[in-house]
Design an enzyme around this catalytic site. Structure first.
Site, PDB file in Angstrom:
ATOM      1  N   ASP A 146     -15.184  40.674 -30.749  1.00  0.00           N
ATOM      2  CA  ASP A 146     -15.359  39.723 -29.741  1.00  0.00           C
ATOM      3  C   ASP A 146     -16.948  39.910 -29.273  1.00  0.00           C
ATOM      4  O   ASP A 146     -17.586  40.671 -30.044  1.00  0.00           O
ATOM      5  CB  ASP A 146     -14.746  40.697 -28.634  1.00  0.00           C
ATOM      6  N   ASP A 192      -8.548  39.320 -25.970  1.00  0.00           N
ATOM      7  CA  ASP A 192      -8.565  40.080 -27.296  1.00  0.00           C
ATOM      8  C   ASP A 192      -7.305  40.674 -27.581  1.00  0.00           C
ATOM      9  O   ASP A 192      -7.099  40.894 -28.978  1.00  0.00           O
ATOM     10  CB  ASP A 192      -9.758  40.979 -27.177  1.00  0.00           C
ATOM     11  N   LYS A 246      -6.814  34.177 -29.869  1.00  0.00           N
ATOM     12  CA  LYS A 246      -7.706  34.824 -31.004  1.00  0.00           C
ATOM     13  C   LYS A 246      -7.013  35.430 -32.035  1.00  0.00           C
ATOM     14  O   LYS A 246      -7.251  35.615 -33.135  1.00  0.00           O
ATOM     15  CB  LYS A 246      -8.873  36.128 -30.444  1.00  0.00           C
ATOM     16  N   ASP A 270     -12.799  43.945 -25.859  1.00  0.00           N
ATOM     17  CA  ASP A 270     -12.899  44.374 -24.541  1.00  0.00           C
ATOM     18  C   ASP A 270     -12.081  43.933 -23.315  1.00  0.00           C
ATOM     19  O   ASP A 270     -11.854  44.497 -22.396  1.00  0.00           O
ATOM     20  CB  ASP A 270     -14.355  44.339 -24.076  1.00  0.00           C
ATOM     21  N   ASP A 280     -18.483  38.846 -25.825  1.00  0.00           N
ATOM     22  CA  ASP A 280     -19.038  39.409 -24.318  1.00  0.00           C
ATOM     23  C   ASP A 280     -18.280  40.738 -23.945  1.00  0.00           C
ATOM     24  O   ASP A 280     -16.928  40.625 -23.983  1.00  0.00           O
ATOM     25  CB  ASP A 280     -18.692  38.331 -23.215  1.00  0.00           C
TER      26      ASP A 280
HETATM   27  O1  LIG Z   1     -15.907  33.476 -22.634  1.00  0.00           O
HETATM   28  C1  LIG Z   1     -15.512  34.477 -22.033  1.00  0.00           C
HETATM   29  O2  LIG Z   1     -15.257  34.460 -20.913  1.00  0.00           O
HETATM   30  C2  LIG Z   1     -15.848  35.906 -22.589  1.00  0.00           C
HETATM   31  O3  LIG Z   1     -16.244  35.743 -23.903  1.00  0.00           O
HETATM   32  P1  LIG Z   1     -15.931  36.857 -25.039  1.00  0.00           P
HETATM   33  O4  LIG Z   1     -14.345  36.467 -25.390  1.00  0.00           O
HETATM   34  O5  LIG Z   1     -16.940  36.592 -26.004  1.00  0.00           O
HETATM   35  O6  LIG Z   1     -15.665  38.164 -24.376  1.00  0.00           O
HETATM   36 MG   LIG Z   2     -15.173  40.111 -24.432  1.00  0.00          MG
END
Ligand SMILES: O=C(O)COP(=O)(O)O
Ligand SMILES: [Mg+2]
Length: 249
Positions: A26, A196, A169, A192, A28
Site C-alpha cells: 500500500d 487493504d 486490491k 494499513d 498512504d
Molecule cells: O487513496 C486513499 O484514500 C488511500 O490510499 P492508499 O490505498 O495508498 O492508502
Molecule cells: Mg493506506
C-alpha cells in the site's frame, strides 16, 4: 535478540525459504508518514530491493499519482491504482481498467450529495472509483446508499471510497500473480487500512503497520512494531533476514 531477529523468527515459523517472489505494498499510511510525506526509510528499502524483487505499489490513489510514486522510487514494477480498479502491468503499457460500476457510482454519489457535505477528490482524474472527504458519518452514508447492492464504501483513512463489488486490491493482486505466473500464495503484502483487507486475505503472508486501527490489524497475519514507513522497512528487512524472499541474483 533484536526486534528484527524476533520478527524474522516469526516469519520463518510461517513461511518456507524463498516463498515470496513479489512484494505488494500500500502507499498512504504504509510507505508514507502520518502527514502523507514519503517515508525516507521506506524509500531507501524500496530502492535497495527493487532490483532484486518486484515491489508492486497498490493504492486507492489515482493511476497518475501511483505511477509517479513508482517511477520516482524506480520500482520498475506494475502498479495497482484506485483500489484495484486499475492495474498497470508496465510503466509505459496500457492499463487494465474495470469501470463497470461507474454509472451506478455516479447515481449513488448524487444521493450522498443530497444528504451530506463533502468534497470529491480528483474527480477529473478518477476512472473507476469515487473518493471523497471523510467529513460525515460513514455508517450513515452506508445506510443511505444501501439500495445500491453492487457498491460499498470503504474507509481508506485519508479518504472514503465508493467501490464496486469484487473490485479491490485483493482481486487486483490475483491479476498480478497471473501476470508473473505465480499464485497469490507467493506474494507478501503490507498495508494499513480497510482498503487493504482483501489483499491481506488473498496473499500468502500479510503485514500491517502499527499505525493501523485494531479492526484492520485483526485481518493481517503479522502486526509490525513500527509505524508507517519504518514498519514497511521492518517487514522487508525481516523477510530478507528470514530467507523468505526469492531474490534475483
Ligand atoms: O487513496 C486513499 O484514500 C488511500 O490510499 P492508499 O490505498 O495508498 O492508502
Ligand atoms: Mg493506506
Amino acid at each position: 535478540m533484536s526486534d528484527l531477529d524476533d520478527l524474522a523468527l516469526q516469519i520463518r515459523s510461517r513461511a518456507l525459504p524463498g516463498s515470496f517472489s513479489v512484494i505488494v505494498s500500500d502507499i498512504d499510511g504504509t510507505i508514507t508518514e502520518d502527514d502523507r510525506s514519503l517515508s525516507l526509510s521506506a524509500a531507501k528499502v524500496i530502492q535497495e530491493f527493487s532490483d532484486k524483487i518486484p515491489i508492486v505499489l497498490a493504492s486507492g490513489n489515482t493511476l497518475c499519482f501511483t505511477r509517479a510514486i513508482a517511477k520516482a522510487l524506480r520500482t520498475n514494477a506494475p502498479v495497482i491504482a484506485e483500489n484495484g480498479g486499475i492495474v498497470l502491468e508496465e510503466h509505459d503499457g496500457v492499463p487494465v481498467i474495470n469501470n463497470s460500476y461507474l454509472p451506478e457510482m455516479r447515481e449513488a454519489l448524487a444521493v450522498l450529495q443530497e444528504h451530506f457535505d463533502f468534497f470529491v477528490f480528483d474527480s477529473y482524474d478518477r476512472q473507476t472509483d469515487i473518493a471523497f472527504s471523510k467529513t460525515f458519518d460513514i455508517e450513515k452514508a452506508r445506510h443511505v446508499i444501501s439500495g445500491f447492492s453492487n457498491l460499498s464504501i470503504v474507509d481508506a483513512k485519508y479518504a472514503a471510497h465508493l467501490v464496486g463489488k469484487n473490485i479491490n486490491k485483493g482481486t487486483a493482486l490475483k491479476q498480478i500473480a497471473d501476470m508473473y505466473g505465480i499464485t497469490p500464495e507467493n506474494i507478501v503484502v503490507i498495508g494499513d487500512s480497510a482498503n487493504d483487507i482483501e489483499m491481506f486475505h488473498a496473499a500468502g503472508m500479510s503485514f500491517v503497520v502499527a499505525n493501523a486501527p485494531d479492526y484492520v490489524k485483526k485481518e493481517a497475519d503479522i502486526v509490525l512494531d513500527e509505524k508507517f514507513g519504518d514498519g514497511f522497512a521492518q517487514a522487508v528487512l525481516a523477510l530478507e533476514k528470514a530467507g523468505a524472499l526469492k531474490l534475483k541474483l
